[in-house]
Scaffold this active site. Structure first.
Site, mmCIF file in Angstrom:
data_model
loop_
_atom_site.group_PDB
_atom_site.id
_atom_site.type_symbol
_atom_site.label_atom_id
_atom_site.label_comp_id
_atom_site.label_asym_id
_atom_site.label_seq_id
_atom_site.Cartn_x
_atom_site.Cartn_y
_atom_site.Cartn_z
ATOM 1 N N ASP A 144 0.739 -1.239 0.202
ATOM 2 C CA ASP A 144 -0.150 -0.058 -0.098
ATOM 3 C C ASP A 144 0.979 1.292 -0.097
ATOM 4 O O ASP A 144 1.635 1.459 1.047
ATOM 5 C CB ASP A 144 -0.734 -0.096 1.112
ATOM 6 C CG ASP A 144 -1.663 1.116 1.297
ATOM 7 O OD1 ASP A 144 -1.426 2.313 0.922
ATOM 8 O OD2 ASP A 144 -3.033 0.935 1.655
ATOM 9 N N HIS A 145 1.164 1.724 -1.166
ATOM 10 C CA HIS A 145 2.171 2.740 -1.253
ATOM 11 C C HIS A 145 2.099 4.179 -0.149
ATOM 12 O O HIS A 145 3.213 4.557 0.061
ATOM 13 C CB HIS A 145 2.583 3.282 -2.852
ATOM 14 C CG HIS A 145 1.390 4.396 -3.160
ATOM 15 N ND1 HIS A 145 0.233 3.893 -3.782
ATOM 16 C CD2 HIS A 145 1.602 5.728 -3.336
ATOM 17 C CE1 HIS A 145 -0.196 5.021 -3.811
ATOM 18 N NE2 HIS A 145 0.473 6.325 -3.689
ATOM 19 N N ASP A 185 -10.714 2.002 -4.813
ATOM 20 C CA ASP A 185 -9.275 2.588 -5.161
ATOM 21 C C ASP A 185 -8.496 3.079 -4.103
ATOM 22 O O ASP A 185 -7.253 3.010 -4.060
ATOM 23 C CB ASP A 185 -9.591 3.547 -6.448
ATOM 24 C CG ASP A 185 -8.098 3.859 -7.067
ATOM 25 O OD1 ASP A 185 -7.332 2.814 -7.431
ATOM 26 O OD2 ASP A 185 -8.003 4.873 -7.378
ATOM 27 N N HIS A 209 -5.617 2.662 1.306
ATOM 28 C CA HIS A 209 -4.942 3.720 1.702
ATOM 29 C C HIS A 209 -5.517 4.703 2.697
ATOM 30 O O HIS A 209 -4.778 5.021 4.029
ATOM 31 C CB HIS A 209 -4.701 5.008 0.556
ATOM 32 C CG HIS A 209 -3.900 4.214 -0.606
ATOM 33 N ND1 HIS A 209 -3.001 3.419 -0.724
ATOM 34 C CD2 HIS A 209 -4.258 4.476 -1.978
ATOM 35 C CE1 HIS A 209 -2.661 3.273 -2.006
ATOM 36 N NE2 HIS A 209 -3.431 3.843 -2.778
HETATM 37 C C1 BG6 Z 1 -3.456 4.748 -6.362
HETATM 38 C C2 BG6 Z 1 -4.781 4.872 -7.092
HETATM 39 O O1 BG6 Z 1 -3.443 3.627 -5.299
HETATM 40 O O2 BG6 Z 1 -3.013 6.064 -5.413
HETATM 41 C C3 BG6 Z 1 -4.888 5.971 -7.959
HETATM 42 O O3 BG6 Z 1 -4.920 3.775 -7.622
HETATM 43 C C4 BG6 Z 1 -4.451 7.215 -6.975
HETATM 44 O O4 BG6 Z 1 -5.994 6.035 -8.452
HETATM 45 C C5 BG6 Z 1 -3.184 7.172 -6.441
HETATM 46 O O5 BG6 Z 1 -4.298 8.513 -8.091
HETATM 47 C C6 BG6 Z 1 -2.997 8.318 -5.623
HETATM 48 O O6 BG6 Z 1 -1.367 8.137 -4.956
HETATM 49 P P1 BG6 Z 1 -1.003 9.363 -4.502
HETATM 50 O O7 BG6 Z 1 0.550 8.951 -3.824
HETATM 51 O O8 BG6 Z 1 -0.578 10.218 -5.813
HETATM 52 O O9 BG6 Z 1 -1.780 10.109 -3.466
#
Ligand code: BG6
Length: 521
Positions: A213-214, A271, A276
Site C-alpha cells: 500500500d504505497h 481504489d 490507503h
Molecule cells: C493509487 C490509486 O493507489 O493511488 C490512484 O490507484 C491514485 O487512483 C493514487 O491516483 C494516489 O496516490 P498518490 O500517492 O498520488 O496520493
C-alpha cells in the site's frame, strides 16, 4: 563459469553530515544481497515508479552491491533494449539539476536483464529459473529472490502457480530467502481477495508476502507514529475525552487519466478508501504497540479494523456519500466529466468520490466519528488528517463577535508535508479580540531534505525483510469486510444524481451534510 562482477564503488551521501538540519538522517542502510524479478516490467508502474526507485536506491548506496534485476513481461525486448528502456525511465524521472550519473548507471545496467515471457507457459518460468541461477552466480546475490508482481491483478494467481511449477517457490530454495511483493489491489472484493490469498498461501507463508500500500511508504505517513509515540504531549489528549472528530482526506485534482477501464470497475471506495485511507485511520487510531516490531504494529492496526463494525445495508446511505464528477474547471483549464473519459461507460455508476462516517468501538474512541473522504478532480490535491478537539467548556475571552475556534491538529501528508496546530490567540491591541492562528511545521524546511518517494522505501524494506510498512492479510481481509456492505448497496442502487459534482469543486453537496466540519480544499 560466469565471472563475478565486483561490488561497485560507493557514491555515498557524505555531504549529508555537513548540514545541521540533517543531523540524524541516515545516509545508507544497505539492503540484503538479492535478485529482484519484476513481472510486468514493460508496464507503467515499473517505468514510472519502480525503475526510478531502483536507480535512486543505487545512488544512495542502499541497494546491495550484490544485486541483479530481471524484467519479465510479454513485450519482446532483448536485454539491451530493456536496459535502454530502463535508462529512459530513470532519465524521465530525474531532476534536471541532478542528471543520471554514467558510472552509476553503467554499473546498474550490467546487472539488468530481461525475459520475454508468457505467464501461461511454464517453460518461460523454467527459463527464468535458469537466468536467476546465472545471475546469482554472476553477481553473488546468494539465493535471495524477490518477486515483484507489477502486472494486472488478474494474472497474480497464474504467476504464483507458475513459480511453484518451475521450482521457484520458497520451499525449493532452502539456501536463500524468497519473498513476493503483491501490488494493490489485493482482490476487488472480499471473495476475490480471499481467493487470491488461497493461491498465495499455497506457495508463500505470510512472512514471505509483502502486500504494497504505497501510502505506508510515504515519509509523512510513517511520521504519524513518531508524532504519537515519540512525544508525550499528544497521547494524553488522543481519545474521546478531548477529540471531537477525526477527518481524513485524500483528494486529487487528477481525473482517471488513461485508467478508465480499470477505474470504471473499481471506483473511489475500492481504489483509495479500502486501502490507503483505512491505513491512515489505523495509524491514527491504534493503541501504542508493545515494540516497533512489524507484527506488534500490525497487530494494533488489525485491532482498530476489528473494532469497526461493517455497516448494516439499511444504514449505508446514512453513513456514506458517493459522487461522480461532471465537467468543470481545474487550474483555469476546462476538463471533461467522468463519463466522457476514455474507456468509461457514458452511463457509468462508478463513484469518483466517496465519503464515509465510521465509528471505532473501543474504550479510546467510542462515540468519536471518523470521517473519511477521497475523490478525483477535486479543487486541490491534499492528503491530510485533521483532528478536531472539543470546544472550550467556558468562554472567558474575546469580544462577543469573535468566534472561538476549536483546536485542530492537521497532519499534512501531501503535497504539503508537515504538521500544523490551530489555536486561538489574543489579537494585539487595547481590545480583547481573540482570533484563530496556525503554528506550522514543515518537513522540507525542518530537515532540509526532500522525502524519498514511497516506492524507494518499500522496495528497500522488502529487500531487508522488514514488513512493517506492508499490509498483513488479516487487516486486508477486515478492510474488505468493512467496505463490502457499502460496495454492495452502491452497486445495486444506481445513483441517478450522477454526475453530482463539478470537476474542480469540493465534491458533492451531500458530503457537507454528512460532515459540515470538512476543511476547505
Ligand atoms: C493509487 C490509486 O493507489 O493511488 C490512484 O490507484 C491514485 O487512483 C493514487 O491516483 C494516489 O496516490 P498518490 O500517492 O498520488 O496520493
Amino acid at each position: 563459469m560466469a565471472k563475478t562482477i565486483p561490488a561497485p564503488k560507493t557514491d555515498g551521501a557524505s555531504h549529508v553530515a555537513a548540514n545541521p538540519l540533517r543531523e540524524g538522517i541516515e545516509s545508507n542502510r544497505v539492503a540484503d544481497p538479492c535478485t529482484i524479478v519484476f513481472f510486468g516490467a514493460s508496464g507503467d508502474l515499473f517505468k514510472r515508479m519502480l525503475m526510478p526507485a531502483v536507480y535512486s536506491l543505487r545512488a544512495k548506496d542502499i541497494l546491495p552491491s550484490n544485486f541483479g534485476l530481471i524484467g519479465f513481461a510479454r513485450t519482446p525486448y532483448t536485454d539491451d533494449q530493456f536496459r535502454d528502456y530502463c535508462k529512459r525511465a530513470v532519465q524521465q524521472d530525474q531532476d534536471p539539476d541532478a542528471p543520471l550519473k554514467d558510472a552509476l548507471w553503467n554499473d546498474l545496467a550490467k546487472r539488468i536483464g530481461y525475459l520475454t515471457g508468457d505467464f501461461d507457459d511454464t517453460k518461460h518460468f523454467q527459463a527464468l529459473k535458469a537466468r536467476l541461477d546465472d545471475y546469482e552466480k554472476q553477481f553473488g546475490a546468494g539465493h535471495n529472490r524477490l518477486f515483484y508482481l507489477a502486472t494486472p491483478p488478474s494474472v497474480f494467481p497464474k504467476i504464483i502457480e507458475q513459480l511453484q511449477k518451475a521450482g521457484l517457490d520458497p520451499v525449493s530454495n532452502p539456501n536463500g530467502w524468497s519473498r513476493i511483493i503483491v501490488e494493490k489491489p489485493f482482490g476487488t472484493d472480499l471473495a476475490s481477495a480471499r481467493a487470491l490469498q488461497t493461491e498465495v498461501e499455497k506457495v508463500f507463508t505470510e512472512n514471505q508476502v509483502y502486500r504494497i500500500d504505497h501510502y505506508l511508504g510515504k515519509e509523512t505517513v510513517q511520521d504519524i507514529m513518531a508524532l504519537r509515540f515519540a512525544n508525550t504531549i499528544f497521547e494524553p489528549i488522543w481519545s474521546r475525552n478531548y477529540v471531537q472528530s477525526v477527518h481524513i482526506t485524500a483528494a486529487e485534482t487528477l481525473g482517471v487519466e488513461a485508467r478508465g477501464a480499470y477505474y470504471d470497475n473499481a471506483g473511489a471506495l475500492r481504489d483509495m478508501i479500502q486501502n490507503h485511507v483505512l491505513n491512515l485511520l489505523a495509524l491514527v487510531a491504534m493503541e501504542p504497540p508493545a515494540s516497533s516490531d512489524a507484527d506488534a504494529i500490525r497487530n494494533e492496526k488489525y485491532k482498530v479494523f476489528s473494532a469497526i463494525e461493517p455497516p448494516a445495508p439499511e444504514h449505508v446511505f446514512q453513513m456514506s456519500v458517493r459522487g461522480q464528477y461532471g465537467p468543470g474547471t481545474i487550474g483555469g483549464q476546462h476538463v471533461a466529466g467522468y463519463r466522457s473519459e476514455p474507456d468509461v461507460s457514458p452511463t457509468s455508476n462508478a463513484e469518483t468520490y466517496a465519503a464515509l462516517k465510521l465509528y471505532i468501538n473501543s474504550w479510546r474512541w467510542a462515540g468519536v466519528p471518523f470521517f473519511l473522504r477521497s475523490g478525483k478532480r477535486l479543487a486541490r490535491k491534499a492528503s491530510e488528517i485533521a483532528i478536531t478537539f472539543n470546544p472550550i467548556p467556558h468562554r472567558l475571552f474575546g469580544e462577543k463577535s469573535d468566534t472561538i475556534e476549536q483546536n485542530v491538529l492537521v497532519i499534512k501528508i501531501q503535497p504539503d508535508e508537515g504538521v500544523s496546530i490551530r489555536f486561538n490567540a489574543k489579537v494585539p491591541g487595547q481590545k480583547n479580540h481573540i482570533r484563530g492562528v496556525t503554528m506550522d511545521f514543515n518537513y522540507g524546511t525542518g530537515f532540509g531534505v526532500q522525502s524519498a518517494p514511497a516506492y524507494e522505501r518499500l522496495l528497500a524494506d522488502a529487500m531487508r525483510g522488514d514488513a512493517t510498512l506492508f499490509t498483513r492479510w488479516d487487516a486486508v481481509q477486515r478492510a474488505w469486510e468493512i467496505v463490502m456492505p457499502i460496495l454492495d448497496v452502491w452497486q445495486s442502487i444506481k445513483d441517478r444524481s450522477f454526475p453530482n459534482y463539478a470537476a474542480g469543486s469540493e465534491g458533492p453537496d451531500a458530503a457537507k451534510t454528512l460532515n459540515p466540519g470538512w476543511r476547505i480544499l
